[in-house]
Design an enzyme around this catalytic site. Structure first.
Site, PDB file in Angstrom:
ATOM      1  N   SER A  43       5.296   5.586  -8.032  1.00 21.94           N
ATOM      2  CA  SER A  43       4.285   4.734  -7.417  1.00 21.94           C
ATOM      3  C   SER A  43       3.537   3.861  -8.417  1.00 21.94           C
ATOM      4  O   SER A  43       2.991   2.824  -8.046  1.00 21.94           O
ATOM      5  CB  SER A  43       3.277   5.597  -6.655  1.00 21.94           C
ATOM      6  OG  SER A  43       2.784   6.644  -7.478  1.00 21.94           O
ATOM      7  N   HIS A 270      -4.512   5.389  -8.322  1.00 23.03           N
ATOM      8  CA  HIS A 270      -3.345   4.584  -8.675  1.00 23.03           C
ATOM      9  C   HIS A 270      -3.817   3.241  -9.214  1.00 23.03           C
ATOM     10  O   HIS A 270      -4.955   2.831  -8.963  1.00 23.03           O
ATOM     11  CB  HIS A 270      -2.442   4.357  -7.457  1.00 23.03           C
ATOM     12  CG  HIS A 270      -1.509   5.487  -7.179  1.00 23.03           C
ATOM     13  ND1 HIS A 270      -1.943   6.691  -6.669  1.00 23.03           N
ATOM     14  CD2 HIS A 270      -0.168   5.626  -7.363  1.00 23.03           C
ATOM     15  CE1 HIS A 270      -0.903   7.510  -6.535  1.00 23.03           C
ATOM     16  NE2 HIS A 270       0.177   6.898  -6.953  1.00 23.03           N
TER      17      HIS A 270
END
Length: 290
Positions: A43, A270
Site C-alpha cells: 500500500s 499511510h
C-alpha cells in the site's frame, strides 16, 4: 592561403562540426525509448488512501497519484503499476486476489526499472504492532510502555525469522525475471517521531514509552529491507534522514504519513499525496533519474 584566412576556415569548420555533433546528440536523446518501468509492492507503493483511485483494480486501492505515477510522469517512463494494498512478499509470486496475477508476472527481460516497497504486511507487523500499541496506549492513558511490556521482542523476532528471508526470496524473484533492470527497494518513511509528542496522543494514541518502541520495530524492518537489497544486488532507498520530521504527529502540510485518527486520508497511517511525491523525488535522486 593566408594564415589569417586559414584560421577563419578552421574555426568555422570546428564550429560546424560541433553543431552537427550537438544536433545528432539531441536527436538521439529525443528518439531514445522511454524507460520500461514496473512498480511492485504494498500500500505504500500503491498510495492507498490517496485520491484519485485507479479504477482498474479497486481491490488493490491503488492511486494514480502514488510515487510510481509521479516517477513515470517526471521521467516519461512507460509505467506498469501492479502494486497492491495489503500485499505481502509472497504476493510477488502468488496471486493476492482471484484474477490478480502474481506481481512479478509484470516484469520481464525488457524491463528497465523496478521499484517496490514490501515487507510491512508480512506477519501483520505494521497493523498488529500499531493496533496493539494503540489499544494499550488508550487503556494506560498514554503512560508507560504497556505495549513493549506485553510484546517485548515479538515483532522483532518475526521480522528476523520470517520477513527477512521472505524479502530476499521476493527480490530474487524480481532479479530472475529482469536480470538487467535497475531495481530499487524503498524503505518506509517514519510513522512515529523518535520520542513521544504529548500533543499527538489524540491522533496517534500510543503510550509515551511505546513511541520509541514502535520506532525501533520500524527501524528493524527497514534494516531488514536494506540487508535483503544488499544481498540481492538491489538499490536500497533510505528514508531515515529525509523523512525525519515528517511523521504522523506533524501538522498537515508537513507530515508525509497520516495519523491513526483525525487524518485526511481514507486509509490511516499511510503516506498522503505529499508523502508519495517526496518518496518519488528521493527515489529519483538516489537513482539519478528525472
Amino acid at each position: 592561403m593566408p594564415k589569417r584566412a586559414l584560421r577563419h576556415v578552421m574555426t568555422a569548420t570546428v564550429a560546424a562540426a560541433g553543431a552537427l555533433a550537438l544536433g545528432v546528440s539531441q536527436a538521439a536523446a529525443q528518439t531514445a525509448a522511454p524507460l520500461d518501468y514496473v512498480a511492485l509492492g504494498d500500500s505504500y507503493s500503491a498510495g492507498s488512501g490517496v485520491l484519485p483511485v485507479d479504477p482498474t483494480n479497486l481491490l488493490c486501492l491503488r492511486s494514480t497519484a502514488n510515487y510510481p505515477h509521479v516517477i513515470a510522469s517526471r521521467t516519461g517512463a512507460h509505467l506498469k503499476d501492479v502494486s497492491c494494498g495489503a500485499a505481502e512478499t509472497k504476493h510477488f509470486t502468488q496471486s493476492q486476489y482471484p484474477g490478480t496475477a502474481p506481481q512479478v508476472d509484470a516484469v520481464n527481460a525488457d524491463t528497465d526499472l523496478v521499484t517496490l516497497t514490501i515487507g510491512g504486511n508480512d506477519n501483520g507487523t505494521f497493523i498488529n504492532a500499531l493496533t496493539a500499541c494503540a489499544s494499550a496506549g488508550l487503556l494506560s492513558g498514554g503512560k508507560g510502555s504497556p505495549c513493549k511490556d506485553k510484546n517485548g521482542t515479538h515483532f522483532d523476532d518475526q521480522i528476523e525469522a520470517n520477513t527477512y528471508p521472505a524479502l530476499v526470496a521476493a527480490l530474487r524473484s524480481v532479479r530472475a525475471k529482469a536480470p538487467s533492470a535497475r531495481v530499487a527497494a524503498l524503505g518506509y518513511p517514519w510513522i512515529t517521531p523518535a520520542t513521544a509528542d504529548p500533543s499527538c496522543f489524540l491522533k496517534l494514541p500510543v503510550a509515551s514509552g511505546d513511541v520509541p518502541y514502535l520506532r525501533g520495530i520500524q527501524t528493524h524492518l527497514n534494516a531488514a529491507v536494506a540487508r535483503a537489497a544488499a544481498e540481492t544486488g538491489v538499490t536500497y532507498v533510505d528514508f531515515s534522514q529525509v523523512s525525519e520530521g515528517h511523521d504522523a504527529c506533524k501538522a498537515s502540510g508537513t507530515r508525509w504519513i497520516e495519523p491513526l485518527v483525525f487524518g485526511t486520508n481514507i486509509v490511516p497511517v499511510h503516506p498522503n499525496a505529499l508523502g508519495e511525491r517526496r518518496m518519488a523525488e528521493h527515489t529519483m535522486s538516489v537513482l539519478g533519474i528525472g
